[in-house]
Design a protein around this motif. Structure first.
Motif, PDB file in Angstrom:
ATOM      1  N   ALA A 295     217.885  -7.649  -6.330  1.00  6.94           N
ATOM      2  CA  ALA A 295     217.127  -6.541  -6.925  1.00  6.94           C
ATOM      3  C   ALA A 295     215.626  -6.745  -6.737  1.00  6.94           C
ATOM      4  N   ILE A 296     215.142  -7.986  -6.894  1.00  5.64           N
ATOM      5  CA  ILE A 296     213.707  -8.249  -6.705  1.00  5.64           C
ATOM      6  C   ILE A 296     213.313  -8.042  -5.250  1.00  5.64           C
ATOM      7  N   VAL A 297     214.139  -8.535  -4.310  1.00  3.81           N
ATOM      8  CA  VAL A 297     213.836  -8.346  -2.890  1.00  3.81           C
ATOM      9  C   VAL A 297     213.827  -6.865  -2.535  1.00  3.81           C
ATOM     10  N   ALA A 298     214.792  -6.116  -3.055  1.00  2.00           N
ATOM     11  CA  ALA A 298     214.839  -4.678  -2.780  1.00  2.00           C
ATOM     12  C   ALA A 298     213.618  -3.972  -3.365  1.00  2.00           C
ATOM     13  N   GLY A 299     213.211  -4.361  -4.579  1.00  2.00           N
ATOM     14  CA  GLY A 299     212.027  -3.756  -5.173  1.00  2.00           C
ATOM     15  C   GLY A 299     210.767  -4.050  -4.385  1.00  2.00           C
ATOM     16  N   LEU A 300     210.626  -5.300  -3.934  1.00  2.00           N
ATOM     17  CA  LEU A 300     209.460  -5.662  -3.122  1.00  2.00           C
ATOM     18  C   LEU A 300     209.441  -4.883  -1.816  1.00  2.00           C
ATOM     19  N   ALA A 301     210.604  -4.758  -1.154  1.00  2.16           N
ATOM     20  CA  ALA A 301     210.672  -4.031   0.116  1.00  2.16           C
ATOM     21  C   ALA A 301     210.360  -2.557  -0.078  1.00  2.16           C
ATOM     22  N   ALA A 302     210.878  -1.956  -1.165  1.00  5.51           N
ATOM     23  CA  ALA A 302     210.626  -0.531  -1.408  1.00  5.51           C
ATOM     24  C   ALA A 302     209.146  -0.277  -1.680  1.00  5.51           C
ATOM     25  N   LEU A 303     208.544  -1.111  -2.527  1.00  2.00           N
ATOM     26  CA  LEU A 303     207.117  -0.952  -2.807  1.00  2.00           C
ATOM     27  C   LEU A 303     206.292  -1.092  -1.529  1.00  2.00           C
ATOM     28  N   ARG A 304     206.626  -2.098  -0.728  1.00  2.00           N
ATOM     29  CA  ARG A 304     205.866  -2.347   0.492  1.00  2.00           C
ATOM     30  C   ARG A 304     206.058  -1.206   1.493  1.00  2.00           C
ATOM     31  N   PHE A 305     207.284  -0.706   1.609  1.00  2.00           N
ATOM     32  CA  PHE A 305     207.537   0.396   2.545  1.00  2.00           C
ATOM     33  C   PHE A 305     206.723   1.621   2.147  1.00  2.00           C
ATOM     34  N   LEU A 306     206.746   1.991   0.866  1.00  2.00           N
ATOM     35  CA  LEU A 306     206.001   3.165   0.409  1.00  2.00           C
ATOM     36  C   LEU A 306     204.494   2.967   0.593  1.00  2.00           C
ATOM     37  N   TRP A 307     204.011   1.755   0.299  1.00  2.00           N
ATOM     38  CA  TRP A 307     202.579   1.512   0.423  1.00  2.00           C
ATOM     39  C   TRP A 307     202.137   1.523   1.888  1.00  2.00           C
ATOM     40  N   VAL A 308     202.920   0.901   2.778  1.00  2.00           N
ATOM     41  CA  VAL A 308     202.574   0.892   4.199  1.00  2.00           C
ATOM     42  C   VAL A 308     202.582   2.311   4.760  1.00  2.00           C
ATOM     43  N   TRP A 309     203.589   3.095   4.405  1.00  2.00           N
ATOM     44  CA  TRP A 309     203.665   4.477   4.891  1.00  2.00           C
ATOM     45  C   TRP A 309     202.464   5.281   4.405  1.00  2.00           C
ATOM     46  N   ALA A 310     202.143   5.169   3.105  1.00  2.00           N
ATOM     47  CA  ALA A 310     201.006   5.907   2.566  1.00  2.00           C
ATOM     48  C   ALA A 310     199.690   5.424   3.183  1.00  2.00           C
ATOM     49  N   SER A 311     199.569   4.118   3.401  1.00  2.00           N
ATOM     50  CA  SER A 311     198.341   3.578   3.977  1.00  2.00           C
ATOM     51  C   SER A 311     198.138   4.067   5.403  1.00  2.00           C
ATOM     52  N   LEU A 312     199.203   4.069   6.204  1.00  2.00           N
ATOM     53  CA  LEU A 312     199.098   4.540   7.581  1.00  2.00           C
ATOM     54  C   LEU A 312     198.806   6.035   7.625  1.00  2.00           C
ATOM     55  N   ARG A 313     199.443   6.798   6.748  1.00  2.00           N
ATOM     56  CA  ARG A 313     199.175   8.235   6.707  1.00  2.00           C
ATOM     57  C   ARG A 313     197.721   8.509   6.316  1.00  2.00           C
ATOM     58  N   PHE A 314     197.218   7.747   5.351  1.00  2.00           N
ATOM     59  CA  PHE A 314     195.834   7.926   4.923  1.00  2.00           C
ATOM     60  C   PHE A 314     194.867   7.568   6.053  1.00  2.00           C
ATOM     61  N   THR A 315     195.177   6.473   6.786  1.00  2.00           N
ATOM     62  CA  THR A 315     194.318   6.060   7.905  1.00  2.00           C
ATOM     63  C   THR A 315     194.302   7.127   8.990  1.00  2.00           C
ATOM     64  N   ILE A 316     195.478   7.682   9.301  1.00  2.00           N
ATOM     65  CA  ILE A 316     195.559   8.730  10.325  1.00  2.00           C
ATOM     66  C   ILE A 316     194.782   9.968   9.896  1.00  2.00           C
ATOM     67  N   LEU A 317     194.941  10.370   8.616  1.00  2.00           N
ATOM     68  CA  LEU A 317     194.236  11.544   8.114  1.00  2.00           C
ATOM     69  C   LEU A 317     192.728  11.326   8.141  1.00  2.00           C
ATOM     70  N   ARG A 318     192.284  10.128   7.757  1.00  2.00           N
ATOM     71  CA  ARG A 318     190.859   9.819   7.741  1.00  2.00           C
ATOM     72  C   ARG A 318     190.277   9.866   9.147  1.00  2.00           C
ATOM     73  N   ASN A 319     190.976   9.265  10.124  1.00  2.00           N
ATOM     74  CA  ASN A 319     190.483   9.265  11.499  1.00  2.00           C
ATOM     75  C   ASN A 319     190.522  10.662  12.110  1.00  2.00           C
ATOM     76  N   ARG A 320     191.526  11.442  11.731  1.00  2.00           N
ATOM     77  CA  ARG A 320     191.616  12.801  12.270  1.00  2.00           C
ATOM     78  C   ARG A 320     190.456  13.641  11.781  1.00  2.00           C
ATOM     79  N   ASN A 321     190.106  13.522  10.515  1.00  2.00           N
ATOM     80  CA  ASN A 321     188.987  14.295   9.976  1.00  2.00           C
ATOM     81  C   ASN A 321     187.656  13.832  10.560  1.00  2.00           C
ATOM     82  N   LYS A 322     187.555  12.517  10.828  1.00  2.00           N
ATOM     83  CA  LYS A 322     186.291  11.967  11.317  1.00  2.00           C
ATOM     84  C   LYS A 322     186.092  12.235  12.799  1.00  2.00           C
ATOM     85  N   GLU A 323     187.149  12.112  13.573  1.00  2.00           N
ATOM     86  CA  GLU A 323     187.026  12.189  15.025  1.00  2.00           C
ATOM     87  C   GLU A 323     187.471  13.542  15.580  1.00  2.00           C
TER      88      GLU A 323
END
Length: 582
Positions: free
Chosen positions: A358-386
């Motif tokens: 359960a702890i491993v699954a929770g860590l993986a889920a949190l990390r997956f959601l955070w990585v996805w949101a972080s990459l989406r935010f980076t793409i959106l930021r670069n798209r608006n800037k460039e």
């Protein structure tokens, strides 16, 4: 490692060493119990080192390739089952011996340009994700295991938040990790090691005192983090300046230089802890500063080469010993599984496996959601800037970054630093349970990543990186031109001073021809000259190498080269200088 109470025996041991009579050795003058403890300690250290040595070869011999950390854990388990010796780990001693050199080396060797290039992404993973993990997983663990106090649950969440890129590299050895992805993982690991362990410190303080104040913790965090980093920087700068001053006047001793580099992380750590700052961040700050401090205070090539070999050995040994210690502790941890699970209100030991999954699954889920949101935010930021169209991240990239968050040496080192008792002398609550769960998270995350990462990484491509070959070639040409000018000046100086211009001209011409061939892209083999000119050839070659190094330092100071290029070119110069100084 010394057993509890062994430290108290050391003063008496030192007294007996001083008062041993004629014909008596220091060891023979000790009582049997002390002598037996010394022999047991030496024996177990040798067993651990032997297991580390064997693990690398054994991981390659197995029919199914296995990550080295898993092999080391298995060998540690064999040691724990087959010997009567046991390692009683003192938390503070374990923290002092293992973490400062490992974090110092990570900070020293991490590519700085790549770190700054993806600094926003690294900060999002190393700081934002760590805080979310500590808070989210802390409440989740406490909800899942009510018998574990909330402060201890936060401490467990803090130690499982740091990732281990060394374990990832071992897992993905069969399938190369894209360079940019590995740089992000290295930078994340460097920073989340520090942030996770600082959070652990606050959680332990809350468990020891039973009091936690958010405003006070925030102010304390600023002091702990800021003072720790400043102390690490100041210690490194002071030591390197003093070392350069001594070297400039009395020459350089390779052994002393290497020993000084080994003492810097421990000195930074102890100085920071003395003023109640973060020794962990002091070690990280000292390592990062070491890169820049040495640019203007060059050591001998032979010193750098030997020092690199020493640090490689220390890194291999310390990381290996930590995993072997985990395996050595497992039999005792498993033997007490029934008592441990009884704390949770259950009777079946398999509940512990449920908690780990359960702890491993929770860590993986949190990390997956955070990585996805972080990459989406980076793409959106670069798209608006460039103003350019950028694709959404491939799901395999997000999954690989999520599963690459393997827990390893820092997690184990952190959980083993949990105090043995509270300030009133009562046992630290749920300490054995926290160690068991952390060990389980390490093993399960290694197993899952070793199976899934090679599949996800196969054929995965990152955005193309600009080629550095042109910059490296330009740096080589600039260094060669500087070397030719320096050799010509040295040749004229020797001719005017000692005469016999033809001999010096011939030796200097040989070296300059090598540099001209480099500039012109030629590869002619000129063969050997007479013995008489060989000494002059080496002299001119060293003069040229010195000029090359000076030109390279100028390029480094103006930040016209990447960290990888700097390392590669410096290594070439070091090898050449070591050859001609031999």
């Amino acid at each position: 490692m010394p057993r509890p109470g062994a430290v108290a025996e050391l003063p008496r041991l030192r007294y007996r060493l001083r008062t041993a009579g004629p014909g008596q050795t220091a060891l023979s003058s000790c009582p049997c119990s002390t002598r037996r403890w010394i022999l047991e300690t030496v024996s177990i250290v040798l067993f651990l080192l032997l297991a580390v040595v064997v693990s690398g070869a054994l991981s390659r011999m197995l029919p199914i390739p296995a990550p080295v950390p898993l092999v080391q854990i298995g060998l540690g388990g064999i040691i724990g089952l087959s010997t009567s010796h046991r390692v009683d780990l003192d938390p503070e001693l374990f923290l002092l011996l293992f973490l400062p050199p490992l974090l110092f080396l990570d900070g020293w060797r991490i590519p700085k340009d790549e770190l700054f290039k993806d600094l926003s992404t690294i900060f999002e993973l190393a700081l934002g994700l760590v805080l979310i993990t500590v808070v989210g997983m802390g409440f989740f663990i406490h909800w899942m295991i009510p018998a574990m106090p909330l402060a201890v649950a936060f401490a467990l969440a803090a130690v499982v938040s740091p990732t281990d890129p060394i374990a990832v590299s071992a897992i993905a050895a069969r399938v190369p990790i894209p360079k940019r992805m590995m740089h992000i993982l290295e930078g994340e690991s460097l920073l989340n090691d520090a942030s996770g362990l600082v959070c652990l410190r606050f959680a332990i303080a809350a468990a020891m005192t039973g009091i936690f104040s958010a405003p006070s913790a925030a102010l304390n965090f600023l002091w702990v983090a800021g003072a720790g980093l400043v102390i690490g920087v100041l210690v490194t700068l002071a030591v390197t300046r003093a070392k350069a001053w001594v070297t400039s006047r009395w020459g350089e001793d390779t052994g002393s230089q290497i020993l000084v580099s080994l003492l810097i992380p421990f000195g930074s750590y102890l100085a920071a802890e003395h003023v109640h700052a973060s020794g962990i961040l002091a070690a990280v700050g000292a390592g990062v500063t070491m890169t820049f401090a040495e640019i203007s205070r060059q050591t001998l090539a032979v010193t750098r080469m030997r020092r690199n070999s020493v640090w490689d050995t220390i890194q291999f040994a310390l990381n290996g010993i930590i995993f072997v210690l985990l395996g050595e502790q497992l039999p005792a941890i498993l033997a007490g599984a029934k008592q441990t699970v009884a704390m949770t209100g259950h009777s079946a030991p398999w509940w512990l496996a449920v908690y780990i999954v359960a702890i491993v699954a929770g860590l993986a889920a949190l990390r997956f959601l955070w990585v996805w949101a972080s990459l989406r935010f980076t793409i959106l930021r670069n798209r608006n800037k460039e103003g350019v169209q950028m694709r959404s991240p491939e799901w395999r990239l997000v999954a690989a970054m999520s599963l690459a968050g393997v827990r390893g040496a820092i997690t184990l080192a952190g959980v083993l630093t949990l105090p043995l008792a509270l300030s009133d002398g009562t046992p630290f609550p749920a300490r054995d349970l926290a160690i068991f769960l952390a060990a389980g998270v390490i093993i399960v995350s290694l197993l899952i990543a070793s199976v899934t990462l090679p599949v996800l990484l196969r054929g995965l491509t990152m955005p193309p990186e600009p080629s550095k070959l042109a910059d490296e070639d330009a740096a080589r040409v600039a260094a060669a031109e500087a070397a030719i000018q320096a050799i010509e000046r040295h040749q004229h100086e020797l001719s005017e001073k000692l005469g016999d211009a033809d001999r010096y001209a011939a030796a200097g011409a040989r070296v300059m021809d090598l540099y001209r061939e480099r500039i012109e892209g030629l590869g002619r083999d000129r063969g050997e000259d007479a013995r008489l000119q060989e000494r002059r050839f080496k002299e001119f070659r060293l003069v040229g190498l010195k000029a090359e190094r000076a030109a390279l330092i100028d390029l480094i100071r103006t930040r016209r080269l990447s960290s990888e290029s700097i390392h590669r070119l410096t290594r070439e110069l070091d090898l050449s200088e070591a050859r001609y100084r031999a």
